[in-house]
Motif scaffolding. Structure first.
Motif, PDB file in Angstrom:
ATOM      1  N   VAL A 163     -25.832 -18.527  69.197  1.00 48.13           N
ATOM      2  CA  VAL A 163     -27.314 -18.769  69.144  1.00 48.13           C
ATOM      3  C   VAL A 163     -27.737 -18.800  70.410  1.00 48.13           C
ATOM      4  O   VAL A 163     -28.864 -18.287  70.542  1.00 48.13           O
ATOM      5  N   THR A 164     -27.309 -19.328  71.456  1.00 48.04           N
ATOM      6  CA  THR A 164     -27.871 -19.432  72.707  1.00 48.04           C
ATOM      7  C   THR A 164     -28.029 -18.182  73.367  1.00 48.04           C
ATOM      8  O   THR A 164     -29.101 -17.881  74.019  1.00 48.04           O
ATOM      9  N   GLN A 165     -26.867 -17.212  73.239  1.00 45.58           N
ATOM     10  CA  GLN A 165     -27.136 -16.197  73.693  1.00 45.58           C
ATOM     11  C   GLN A 165     -28.414 -15.228  73.180  1.00 45.58           C
ATOM     12  O   GLN A 165     -28.990 -14.608  73.760  1.00 45.58           O
ATOM     13  N   GLN A 166     -28.344 -15.395  71.764  1.00 49.88           N
ATOM     14  CA  GLN A 166     -29.427 -14.694  71.146  1.00 49.88           C
ATOM     15  C   GLN A 166     -30.823 -15.292  71.798  1.00 49.88           C
ATOM     16  O   GLN A 166     -31.808 -14.538  71.899  1.00 49.88           O
ATOM     17  N   ARG A 167     -31.066 -16.559  71.789  1.00 43.31           N
ATOM     18  CA  ARG A 167     -32.171 -16.930  72.430  1.00 43.31           C
ATOM     19  C   ARG A 167     -32.411 -16.608  73.745  1.00 43.31           C
ATOM     20  O   ARG A 167     -33.635 -16.232  74.071  1.00 43.31           O
ATOM     21  N   GLU A 170     -33.589 -12.854  73.450  1.00 46.86           N
ATOM     22  CA  GLU A 170     -34.826 -12.832  72.910  1.00 46.86           C
ATOM     23  C   GLU A 170     -36.152 -13.225  73.945  1.00 46.86           C
ATOM     24  O   GLU A 170     -37.124 -12.705  74.057  1.00 46.86           O
ATOM     25  N   ARG A 171     -35.993 -14.254  74.754  1.00 46.57           N
ATOM     26  CA  ARG A 171     -36.840 -14.535  75.869  1.00 46.57           C
ATOM     27  C   ARG A 171     -36.813 -13.506  76.836  1.00 46.57           C
ATOM     28  O   ARG A 171     -38.063 -12.880  77.293  1.00 46.57           O
ATOM     29  N   VAL A 229     -34.931 -19.306  81.355  1.00 46.87           N
ATOM     30  CA  VAL A 229     -33.515 -19.214  80.665  1.00 46.87           C
ATOM     31  C   VAL A 229     -32.183 -19.763  81.408  1.00 46.87           C
ATOM     32  O   VAL A 229     -31.133 -19.786  80.865  1.00 46.87           O
ATOM     33  N   LEU A 232     -30.719 -22.334  79.288  1.00 46.77           N
ATOM     34  CA  LEU A 232     -29.837 -21.608  78.241  1.00 46.77           C
ATOM     35  C   LEU A 232     -28.517 -21.070  78.674  1.00 46.77           C
ATOM     36  O   LEU A 232     -27.535 -21.116  77.976  1.00 46.77           O
TER      37      LEU A 232
END
Length: 784
Positions: A163-167, A170-171, A229, A232
C-alpha cells in the motif's frame, strides 16, 4: 558378481536404458548402486516389486512419484542446527507431499481389494506428517519464495509495504503528469539506493525539496526524492526491514519444526526413490514386452523365446535355451556371423537382469537360476598379427575363470581354443570342457572345431547345438538348433560366391574322410530336420484350418438352433393364444349351461361343468405342445355322418351327430344340450377311442388338481363357491381324501365348511387335521 562380466555382457547399457524412466535423484542413486544379487530371497523380493509395478500399469495407473531433489545436504544441515533456506525447505516439503500421496494411493488400492505382493508393506513404511506437510506447503513454493500465508505478521507487513509503495508511486506519477513535469529532465520515475526518485533539472533541484541521491555524469540532472514522499519511503524501509526479520524468523521456525524428523525424512526420501525405481522397472518391462522369470531352486534355466534386450526388436530372433536339467554343457557350432556369440550374451545378460529384479524379454514361464557368479570369455576375433597375443589373453582369462568356478557358476566361452594350431586348439578345448565339467558348473561353449562335435555326442551331460544356416540363400537365420551340430558350409558358400568348380571339388577331395563323413551326416540331419519342420508346419496349418471349420460349423449349428427355438416359441405362443380363445368360449358355454339349469328342471352336475372347464384349461401348453397338429387335422378330415360319435374339440366333450343343415354344420347332442357346430370342431371317434379319451381326460384332471384347498384370506361367499367347485372336481378326479385349509380366524369359514360337508351326500366323513398337520385350522375330508 565380478565387474568384468558386467562390462562384457553390456549390463550397464541396460541400466542406462532403465534410467530414462527415472524422475527422482534418489531413484537414480539407487539404480547406480543396483547390481545382480546372488541371494535368492533378495532376487525374489526385487521381482515381486517389479510384478506389483506391472500390475499397477495394467490397471492404467502409475505410482504417484514426482521429480524430487536429493535432500541429504538438507538433512546434514538440520543435524548441525542450521537454518534452512526456503528452497531447501521446499525440497523437504516435496518429499513429504509425495510420501503422503503414495500412502493415499496405496490405501485406495487396498480398499478396492487389489492384491499386491509387497507394495503395501513398502507404503506402510512411509511416515505421514500431515500437519507439518500442510504447514510447509502454505509457507514456501517451488521457486523458493516464502508465501504471504506463512504467517499473519508477514501477510500484514507485505500488505502495508504494498500500500505504501503504491501511494509513493501515485504521488510521483502526479509530478510526472502534472504542472511540475517542466522541472524534470525526463517524465519518468527511477530508483536510487532503494528509493523512488525523480530526474530533476539542475536548476530546479530545490523545487521539490527533499533529498538528492545522485546526479548524472553531465551534472545537468539530479535524482531527487521529493519531500512529500520522504515519510512514505521511510515507512517502506521500515517494512522491508520488518519483512526481512519475519522471513528469518519463519525459516528458523520451519527448520526447528522438521528437525526432530530427520530419520523419518531420510527414510521417506529413500522410499520415494525406491517407488520411482519400481515404476521405472515396470515401464522398462512394458517397453521390452518382458515377463516375470521364475526362479529355480538349483542351477538350471529354461529361457523360452529369449531375445537380446539391446537388439532392435524388429530384427532380433528369439531362441529357446535351457541348461542344467538334462545336460550341463552346451557346445554350439556353426559358421561365422551365425549368431553364436549373441546366444551366449543373451543367456548371460538375461540372467544378470533377472538377478537384478528386472523382467526379461522372454516368453511366459521362462525359468532362471540364481548363480553365485557368471564368467565369460567373449571377444571379437583379431587380425593374424595379433593371434599370439589374443590367444594368450584368452588363455589367461580362462585360467582365472577355472580357478574361481564353483557348482553355482555359469561359464560362457566364445570360440574356445581359437587362435592357435587347429589340432592343438581342439585338444585344448576338449580338455578345458572336461575340467569345467568336473566343477559341475553350467557351461556354454561356441567353437568351429569338428572334433568338439563328436566329443559332445559322446561326453556325459553334454549336447550339441548349432546356428541354423539357409542353404538356399547362404544366409544365417540366427535360430539355435539344440541337438544338432553345425557345419561350416565353407564349400557351399565359396561355390555360390563364384569359386571355380574345380577348386571347390579339389578342396572336397583334400578334406579327410572322417570330416567328409561327419559333414555329410550333419547335412543329412539338417535336411531331415528341415523336412520335419516343413511337414509339421503343414500339419499345423491343416489343423488350424480344421479347427476354424469346426468353429464355423459350431457357429452355424448354434444359429440354426436359435432359429429353431424361435420358430418353436412362436408356434407355442400361437397355440396358447388359440387355447385362450377356447377357454373363453368354454366359459361362455358353461355360463349358459348354468343359466339353463337354473331355468329348467334338468339337473347338470357341477362336477361335470368343472370337468369341462378343467380339461379345457389343460389344453394350455407351457412351452410344450401335447398334440401333433398334423394328426389332429387328419382326424378332423375323416368323414362324419348322422349317428356318428364325435368329440367336440372346443369344449372337450363327446356327443352324437343327430342332424346336418344346408350350410354343412352338424347338430350334435351334448348331454341335455343340442349345438350346431362346423365340421372343423368335430372329430369322429370309435368306442375304444372314446374310452381311452375319457381315461386320459380323468388322468389329466387328476394330475392337475391339488390334494388340498386353501380358503384362508377369502370372503365367505367366495370361499363357499370355491369349496363347492373343488369337491365336485375332486369327485371327478376320483380322489379318496382331500384337505380343506380354512384357518382359525373368526371361525366363520370353518363353520361354513362344516355345514357344507354335512349336507353333501358324496362326503363319507370329515374331521379336523392332526395337531402336527394344522389342527383345527384344517379339515380332512373322505369322499366316496
Amino acid at each position: 558378481m565380478n565387474k568384468r562380466i558386467l562390462q562384457t555382457l553390456e549390463y550397464y547399457k541396460v541400466k542406462n536404458a532403465l534410467s530414462q524412466f527415472l524422475i527422482t535423484n534418489q531413484g537414480q542413486q539407487q539404480l547406480q548402486k543396483l547390481l545382480p544379487s546372488s541371494q535368492r530371497q533378495q532376487v525374489q523380493d526385487w521381482l515381486n516389486e517389479t510384478k506389483d509395478g506391472m500390475d499397477v500399469l495394467r490397471l492404467d495407473q502409475e505410482i504417484p512419484v514426482a521429480a524430487t531433489q536429493d535432500i541429504q545436504q538438507e538433512l546434514r544441515r538440520l543435524k548441525i542446527f542450521a537454518t534452512l533456506n526456503a528452497t531447501e525447505i521446499y525440497h523437504i516439503s516435496q518429499v513429504l507431499q509425495i510420501s503422503q500421496n503414495i500412502k493415499k494411493f496405496m490405501a485406495d488400492f487396498r480398499e478396492a481389494g487389489v492384491d499386491f505382493r509387497c507394495l503395501y508393506t513398502l507404503a506402510d513404511q512411509l511416515v505421514a506428517l500431515p500437519q507439518i506437510t500442510e504447514r510447509l506447503v502454505q509457507s514456501v513454493d517451488a521457486s523458493g519464495k516464502i508465501l504471504d500465508s506463512a504467517s499473519p505478521q508477514l501477510q500484514q507487513i507485505r500488505h502495508t509495504l504494498q500500500v505504501t509503495q503504491q501511494r509513493i508511486r501515485e504521488r510521483l506519477e502526479g509530478y510526472v503528469r502534472g504542472s511540475s513535469s517542466k522541472y524534470l529532465s525526463e517524465p519518468l520515475i527511477t530508483v536510487r539506493e532503494g528509493h523512488l526518485v525523480l530526474p530533476v533539472k539542475q536548476a530546479a533541484r530545490r523545487h521539490f525539496g527533499g533529498i538528492v541521491y545522485d546526479q548524472s555524469a553531465s551534472g545537468q540532472t539530479v535524482y531527487v526524492e521529493p519531500q512529500s514522499v520522504i515519510g512514505l519511503n521511510n515507512t517502506v524501509q521500515e517494512q522491508q526491514l520488518a519483512e526481512k526479520q519475519e522471513l528469518q524468523r519463519i525459516l528458523q521456525e520451519l527448520s526447528d519444526l522438521i528437525r526432530p524428523y530427520q530419520t523419518e525424512l531420510r527414510q521417506n526420501a529413500w522410499l520415494v526413490g525406491h517407488f520411482d525405481l519400481i515404476n521405472a522397472k515396470a515401464q522398462y518391462a512394458k517397453l521390452l514386452h518382458a515377463t516375470e522369470p521364475l526362479l529355480t531352486a538349483d542351477n538350471r534355466f529354461n529361457l523360452k523365446s529369449a531375445r537380446h534386450p539391446l537388439i532392435d526388436p524388429q530384427q532380433v530372433v528369439p531362441n529357446s535355451i535351457s541348461l542344467g536339467t538334462d545336460y550341463h554343457n552346451l557346445i554350439i557350432t556353426g559358421p561365422n556371423t551365425g549368431g553364436k556369440t549373441i546366444v551366449l550374451k543373451t543367456v548371460g545378460l538375461l540372467e544378470l537382469m533377472a538377478q537384478s529384479g528386472l523382467f526379461i524379454p522372454a516368453a511366459e514361464g521362462s525359468q532362471v537360476a540364481v548363480f553365485q557368479e557368471i564368467f565369460a570369455d567373449i571377444g571379437d576375433e583379431q587380425s593374424i598379427e595379433q593371434n599370439l597375443s589374443t590367444f594368450s589373453s584368452h588363455m589367461d582369462n580362462i585360467i582365472n575363470i577355472l580357478r574361481q568356478t564353483t557348482t553355482a557358476s555359469l561359464v560362457l566361452l566364445d570360440e574356445l581354443g581359437a587362435g592357435t594350431d587347429p589340432q592343438e586348439g581342439a585338444a585344448l578345448a576338449i580338455a578345458l570342457i572336461e575340467a569345467f565339467s568336473q566343477q559341475h558348473c553350467d557351461l556354454m561353449v561356441t567353437t568351429h572345431y569338428p572334433e568338439l562335435k563328436v566329443f559332445a555326442y559322446n561326453y556325459a551331460q553334454t549336447i550339441n547345438a548349432s546356428m541354423e544356416f539357409d542353404q538356399q540363400t547362404l544366409q544365417p537365420t540366427y535360430r539355435l538348433l539344440v541337438g544338432i551340430p553345425g557345419s561350416s558350409n565353407a564349400f557351399d558358400i565359396a561355390s555360390r560366391l563364384g569359386m571355380p568348380a574345380q577348386v571347390v571339388e579339389r578342396a572336397r577331395q583334400l578334406q579327410s574322410g572322417a570330416s567328409q563323413d561327419l559333414n555329410a551326416m550333419i547335412q543329412s540331419l539338417e535336411k531331415q530336420r528341415h523336412n520335419y519342420e516343413t511337414t509339421t508346419k503343414k500339419y499345423q496349418q491343416q489343423l488350424k484350418e480344421v479347427q476354424q471349420q469346426q468353429q464355423n460349423l459350431a457357429a452355424q449349428t448354434r444359429h440354426l438352433q436359435q432359429q429353431q427355438d424361435q420358430i418353436i416359441d412362436q408356434a407355442k405362443v400361437k397355440a396358447n393364444q388359440l387355447v385362450d380363445k377356447s377357454e373363453k368360449q368354454a366359459a361362455k358355454i358353461i355360463k349358459q349351461l348354468r343359466e339353463l339349469q337354473a331355468r329348467s328342471a334338468a339337473t347338470i352336475k357341477d362336477d361335470q361343468l368343472i370337468s369341462a372347464q378343467t380339461q379345457l384349461k389343460q389344453l394350455r401348453q407351457e412351452r410344450k405342445l401335447q398334440k401333433n397338429k398334423v394328426l389332429q387335422r387328419a382326424k378332423k378330415q375323416k368323414a362324419i355322418k348322422v349317428g356318428d360319435d364325435v368329440h367336440v374339440d372346443n369344449y372337450d366333450q363327446d356327443g352324437v351327430v343327430i342332424g346336418k343343415d344346408k350350410k354343412g354344420n352338424f347338430e350334435v347332442q351334448l348331454g341335455i344340450l343340442k349345438m350346431r357346430l362346423p365340421q372343423e370342431q368335430l372329430t369322429k371317434i370309435a368306442g375304444a377311442q372314446q374310452d381311452k379319451k375319457q381315461t386320459v381326460s380323468r388322468h389329466r384332471t387328476r394330475t392337475s388338481l391339488p390334494l388340498q384347498l386353501d380358503l384362508r384370506g377369502k370372503r365367505y361367499a367366495e370361499a363357499m363357491a370355491d369349496l363347492d367347485q373343488y369337491i365336485d372336481a375332486a369327485l371327478l378326479a376320483n380322489y379318496g381324501r382331500v384337505t380343506i385349509i380354512h384357518g382359525f380366524g373368526t371361525g366363520a369359514i370353518r363353520n361354513g365348511v362344516q355345514k357344507y360337508l354335512q349336507s353333501n351326500p358324496r362326503v363319507k366323513k370329515f374331521a379336523y387335521a392332526p395337531a402336527n398337520a394344522g389342527g383345527q385350522g384344517a379339515t380332512i375330508v373322505d369322499l366316496g
